[in-house]
Design a protein around this motif. Structure first.
Motif, mmCIF file in Angstrom:
data_model
loop_
_atom_site.group_PDB
_atom_site.id
_atom_site.type_symbol
_atom_site.label_atom_id
_atom_site.label_comp_id
_atom_site.label_asym_id
_atom_site.label_seq_id
_atom_site.Cartn_x
_atom_site.Cartn_y
_atom_site.Cartn_z
ATOM 1 N N GLU A 399 0.967 -1.191 -0.023
ATOM 2 C CA GLU A 399 -0.020 0.195 -0.183
ATOM 3 C C GLU A 399 0.727 1.204 0.050
ATOM 4 N N THR A 400 0.464 2.522 -0.565
ATOM 5 C CA THR A 400 1.204 3.535 -0.662
ATOM 6 C C THR A 400 0.189 4.491 0.089
ATOM 7 N N GLU A 401 0.597 5.656 0.654
ATOM 8 C CA GLU A 401 0.216 6.430 1.533
ATOM 9 C C GLU A 401 0.556 7.931 0.977
ATOM 10 N N PRO A 402 -0.316 8.924 0.902
ATOM 11 C CA PRO A 402 -0.076 10.325 0.426
ATOM 12 C C PRO A 402 0.694 10.725 1.728
ATOM 13 N N ARG A 403 1.745 11.623 1.464
ATOM 14 C CA ARG A 403 2.676 11.913 2.529
ATOM 15 C C ARG A 403 2.661 13.607 2.577
ATOM 16 N N PHE A 404 2.435 13.941 3.940
ATOM 17 C CA PHE A 404 2.475 15.215 4.346
ATOM 18 C C PHE A 404 3.561 15.667 5.312
ATOM 19 N N ASP A 405 3.734 17.001 5.689
ATOM 20 C CA ASP A 405 4.877 17.135 6.361
ATOM 21 C C ASP A 405 4.613 17.457 7.863
ATOM 22 N N GLU A 406 3.511 17.896 8.089
ATOM 23 C CA GLU A 406 3.314 18.408 9.619
ATOM 24 C C GLU A 406 2.951 17.135 10.438
ATOM 25 N N GLU A 407 3.423 17.174 11.682
ATOM 26 C CA GLU A 407 3.210 16.022 12.515
ATOM 27 C C GLU A 407 1.891 15.760 13.214
ATOM 28 N N LEU A 408 1.029 16.872 13.308
ATOM 29 C CA LEU A 408 -0.453 16.864 13.804
ATOM 30 C C LEU A 408 -1.255 17.331 12.594
ATOM 31 N N TYR A 409 -1.895 16.208 11.892
ATOM 32 C CA TYR A 409 -2.729 16.661 10.711
ATOM 33 C C TYR A 409 -3.849 15.717 10.503
ATOM 34 N N SER A 410 -4.841 15.875 9.772
ATOM 35 C CA SER A 410 -5.972 14.925 9.318
ATOM 36 C C SER A 410 -6.056 14.789 7.745
ATOM 37 N N ALA A 411 -5.996 13.645 7.252
ATOM 38 C CA ALA A 411 -6.090 13.502 5.959
ATOM 39 C C ALA A 411 -7.276 12.491 5.490
ATOM 40 N N SER A 412 -8.241 12.625 4.803
ATOM 41 C CA SER A 412 -9.240 11.856 4.675
ATOM 42 C C SER A 412 -9.576 11.730 3.415
ATOM 43 N N LEU A 413 -10.296 10.749 2.768
ATOM 44 C CA LEU A 413 -10.853 10.461 1.573
ATOM 45 C C LEU A 413 -12.165 11.224 1.385
ATOM 46 N N VAL A 414 -12.674 12.066 0.382
ATOM 47 C CA VAL A 414 -13.868 12.680 0.224
ATOM 48 C C VAL A 414 -14.533 11.933 -0.850
ATOM 49 N N GLY A 415 -13.746 11.515 -1.907
ATOM 50 C CA GLY A 415 -14.455 10.516 -3.002
ATOM 51 C C GLY A 415 -13.580 9.980 -4.032
ATOM 52 N N ALA A 416 -13.913 8.934 -4.743
ATOM 53 C CA ALA A 416 -12.994 8.362 -5.702
ATOM 54 C C ALA A 416 -14.150 7.804 -7.000
ATOM 55 N N GLU A 417 -14.440 8.810 -7.550
ATOM 56 C CA GLU A 417 -15.470 8.359 -8.796
ATOM 57 C C GLU A 417 -14.603 7.139 -9.336
ATOM 58 N N PRO A 433 -5.113 25.829 7.194
ATOM 59 C CA PRO A 433 -6.648 25.741 6.575
ATOM 60 C C PRO A 433 -7.008 24.592 5.932
ATOM 61 N N PRO A 434 -8.355 24.076 5.730
ATOM 62 C CA PRO A 434 -8.618 23.024 5.055
ATOM 63 C C PRO A 434 -8.076 22.912 3.438
ATOM 64 N N ARG A 435 -7.397 21.859 3.014
ATOM 65 C CA ARG A 435 -7.011 21.907 1.511
ATOM 66 C C ARG A 435 -7.588 20.734 1.075
ATOM 67 N N VAL A 436 -7.841 20.940 -0.269
ATOM 68 C CA VAL A 436 -8.222 19.927 -1.252
ATOM 69 C C VAL A 436 -7.179 19.429 -2.220
ATOM 70 N N TYR A 437 -6.873 18.194 -2.145
ATOM 71 C CA TYR A 437 -5.833 17.488 -3.072
ATOM 72 C C TYR A 437 -6.464 16.462 -3.831
ATOM 73 N N ASP A 438 -6.092 16.491 -5.120
ATOM 74 C CA ASP A 438 -6.258 15.246 -5.990
ATOM 75 C C ASP A 438 -4.994 14.364 -6.020
ATOM 76 N N TYR A 439 -5.408 13.104 -5.624
ATOM 77 C CA TYR A 439 -4.120 12.202 -5.367
ATOM 78 C C TYR A 439 -4.292 11.060 -6.637
ATOM 79 N N PHE A 440 -3.235 11.076 -7.465
ATOM 80 C CA PHE A 440 -2.761 10.186 -8.438
ATOM 81 C C PHE A 440 -2.195 9.016 -8.048
ATOM 82 N N PRO A 441 -2.939 7.782 -7.757
ATOM 83 C CA PRO A 441 -2.034 6.750 -7.356
ATOM 84 C C PRO A 441 -1.117 6.224 -8.050
ATOM 85 N N ALA A 442 -1.202 6.455 -9.434
ATOM 86 C CA ALA A 442 -0.590 5.579 -10.322
ATOM 87 C C ALA A 442 0.784 6.418 -10.563
#
Length: 741
Positions: A399-417, A433-442
């Motif tokens: 499994e892979t995992e999107p990586r972020f820099d902060e120690e304390l954060y929350s990352a969650s899936l909004v949707g996957a069409e 403040p809340p960010r929206v990312y698109d994650y391209f697993p490939a």
């Protein structure tokens, strides 16, 4: 526990108006040989004019007591408003040839939901690049699906529940609650003409979704105890009275939910509670639209808590299970549908993600190519991603995992069409403040021409703007650990301005929840800046009963271990004093709903510790509620608190901590109980009775107030400006108590 000095009174009692006095009507309640006399149960009848008059008098008293805070409330409201980009929009999401998004406009309480046609057939990555939209500037060809502001005109309350578009994009089904009682009326709009169809379905729950054929609609309804218990199917163009019950759950301790699977091949109906579940699946992709039989995956008799996600592997149906069988923090396995319905000991499961004591798995979703798993490690919520190709075989990729820099954060899936090469994530922290990312697993692990990696897989689509020059480096967020009285280490989140350091004995607002395995994750708050900028240290006590440290952390704060939630909260307060963060005379405690139960319990446990307590929609009459299975959600709550009706040990335990029954002749701090008349989760009567009892029995002089939203529900009033006013009221009450005005 540190014995803190007595707290000064904010104002002499003579300076305050007389508080309302509820008349006493003794009602006896006897269970397991214990008789309790309840003088205020008569307040439960909200249609009684005397009850409404009492609540109105309480509101008038609250207004009088807090009149001196009005200017501060207005300043806080203005600060929230100035920092918020009122005319804003969401990041468009692509589905079936359309980009869907929502707008807010300055002066509008509610969102406007829109779409525009998408270019391309979705076969290229470039087709998933969302259009750039300027706030306040409609896109060419924009179609307004639903204007929440128009819908809210002329009604005292407006909340949108279900919002579903048919597969072909021609119909919209949406549910509206106009009272605050979380019962919704569904209407269906023809998006080609803008006209409403004659179909109207009343008294529904939140979820509604179209059958893939677009000719019918699934929705759930609640019973008299506000428990979702029936899944119904409505055929468009027919009376709602003809709707067929597709599935029913008769066990009062089970909650029913339903969804159409991501691959649109299955209807998934789940019955469950916090300890075990049962999923039933029905095929939807045949040539007929008639409802066939259901297939049980794991019978409830096996007492497995699980979710099921149907996927296609090499053209074959498979079920992905997220389960707790011999896995307290849950594991992921693959199952052949042919094994469904067999006793669990006879089923063959192929491991996908093994159980790990340090990682709690809590949810699964999929699209055509990938599986997405919600995971929690080191208290932090994150998303793990696996390719479906090779799943459950020797060729399965890690499994892979999107990586972020902060120690304390929350990352969650909004949707996957389902057909998308991208998944939508949200990210936030106490400082970001809340960010929206698109994650391209490939693209995870791929490198660009310069050899750089990681950033290719994550595309930042938006960061919520904070107006007025917000500088995250001016603030700090850190994790500390407090030692509980039984030696357990309790995680503590401390948020402050950068120049506020330990040793200064600062004013502190301490928040807690601690129930239902709900974690209080790092999240940004525009409103909280109004506290931090005044030198307040904001603290989250991650007490047992939540989910921050896995399933065991939850189980050590429920049922006959529930008191751990309360003592943990007080032990965190003692840590804050001993470590130099908190001035012992300037600490405010706050929490809502089950966190309101926490507030009531700590008020009894340590009344001298807190300068004030703010309890929002507080579950403070817990024993009375749980003893009556006819009340909303009571039977469902037995898995959380135990069943005091049948178990004398549970009864005695709850009798010993339920806030209302344990009000004592002591000097309580100033208290604000905030509720809503139409709340179906925690009835207004609980804080109303509690406040009456506190005033009758307590010996202190600090004001105790009850504020009732007469047109609201569990979340308070509707509309963003009204919610900002609610926040400003709470903050002003707390800051006034802290002497920070």
């Amino acid at each position: 526990m540190t014995d803190h000095p007595a707290l000064p009174s904010s104002a002499p009692a003579a300076d305050l108006p007389a508080a309302p006095v509820a008349r006493k009507v003794p009602v006896e309640r006897t269970h397991h040989g214990d008789t309790l006399v309840d003088d205020y149960e008569w307040l439960r009848e909200k249609s009684d004019p005397e009850v409404l008059a009492h609540l109105t008098a309480e509101n008038a008293y609250t207004d009088a007591v807090t009149a001196g805070q009005q200017e501060l409330r207005e300043r806080i409201f203005d600060e929230i408003k100035r920092r918020t980009q009122e005319t804003d929009l969401s990041v468009p999401s692509r589905r079936h040839g359309w980009w869907y998004y929502s707008r807010t406009v300055e002066g509008g309480q509610h969102a406007v939901h829109c779409r525009v046609a998408a270019e391309g057939d979705g076969s290229e990555l470039a087709h998933w690049e969302p259009p750039v939209i300027e706030p306040g500037v409609p896109l060419t060809g924009e179609q307004v699906l639903l204007d929440g502001n128009a819908e809210a005109e002329g009604v005292p309350f407006f909340s949108l529940g279900s919002f579903a578009v048919s597969e072909d994009g021609t119909l919209l089904a949406y549910g509206v609650d106009s009272a605050g009682d979380e019962r919704f009326t569904i209407r269906i709009k023809d998006l080609r003409t803008g006209e409403l169809l004659p179909d109207v379905i009343e008294d529904t729950f939140y979820d509604a979704q179209f059958h893939p054929d677009g000719r019918s609609l699934y929705y759930t309804v609640v019973d008299a105890t506000w428990r979702p218990h029936e899944l119904r199917r409505h055929v468009l163009g027919t009376p709602a009275t003809d709707d067929v019950v597709v599935a029913r759950e008769d066990d009062p301790g089970m909650w029913l939910g339903a969804e159409v699977s991501a691959n649109r091949r299955w209807l998934v109906v789940t019955s469950g509670n916090s300890e075990y579940s049962e999923a039933r699946l029905q095929r939807l992709d045949g040539t007929t639209t008639a409802d066939g039989g259901f297939q049980v995956v794991i019978d409830r008799a096996d007492r497995v808590l699980y979710d099921v996600e149907p996927v296609l592997l090499d053209g074959q149906d498979r079920f992905v299970l997220l389960h707790n069988r011999q896995a307290i923090n849950s594991a992921v396995a693959l199952m052949d549908p042919a094994d469904a319905g067999k006793p669990v000991a006879e089923q063959t499961w192929t491991p996908v993600i093994e159980h790990r004591s340090t990682v709690r798995l809590s949810g699964i979703a999929s699209n055509r190519t990938h599986l997405f798993v919600a995971a929690r490690r080191e208290t932090t919520e994150r998303v793990q991603v696996l390719e479906l190709a090779g799943l459950g075989t020797a060729e399965q990729r890690p499994e892979t995992e999107p990586r972020f820099d902060e120690e304390l954060y929350s990352a969650s899936l909004v949707g996957a069409e389902y057909d998308a090469p991208v998944a939508r994530l949200t990210y936030t922290s106490f400082l970001t403040p809340p960010r929206v990312y698109d994650y391209f697993p490939a693209l995870d692990g791929a490198t660009d021409d310069a050899g750089a990696s990681a950033t290719l897989a994550l595309a930042l689509r938006k960061e919520t703007p904070v107006l007025g020059g917000y500088d995250p480096t001016a603030y700090r967020a850190e994790r500390a650990w407090a030692t509980a009285r039984d030696g357990v280490q309790i995680p503590v989140s401390i948020v402050r301005r950068a120049d506020v350091e330990p040793g200064g004995r600062h004013p502190v607002i301490q928040y807690g929840y601690g129930s239902y395995e709900i974690s209080i994750d790092p999240a940004f708050s525009v409103a909280r800046l109004s506290l931090l900028d005044r030198g307040v240290v904001f603290v989250v006590a991650h007490v047992r009963g939540g989910g921050e440290l896995g399933r065991a952390w939850y189980e050590d704060g429920k049922k006959l271990a529930k008191r751990h939630s309360f003592t943990d909260f007080v032990d965190v307060t003692d840590y804050l004093v001993e470590s130099g963060w908190a001035d012992p005379a300037r600490i405010v405690a706050t929490g809502g709903s089950a966190g309101g139960l926490l507030m009531g319990a700590v008020a009894n446990l340590a009344p001298r510790t807190y300068r004030a307590i703010v309890a929002v929609v507080p579950f403070v009459d817990a024993l009375t509620t749980i003893l009556d299975p006819e009340l909303p959600l009571s039977a469902l709550e037995w898995e959380e608190w135990g069943n005091p009706i049948t178990d004398p040990e549970v009864y005695a335990y709850m009798r010993g901590y339920s806030p209302y029954e344990n009000v004592a002749p002591v000097a309580y701090p100033r208290i604000a109980a905030i509720t809503s008349l139409n709340d179906t989760r925690v009835f207004y009567v609980e804080p109303a009775k509690w406040v009456a009892r506190l005033r009758e029995v307590g010996t202190g002089t600090e004001p105790i107030v009850l504020k009732t939203e007469m047109d609201g529900g569990h979340g308070g009033a509707s509309g963003r400006y009204e919610k900002w006013k609610d926040t400003a009221f709470q903050y002003a009450f707390m800051l006034d108590a802290l002497g920070v005005v």
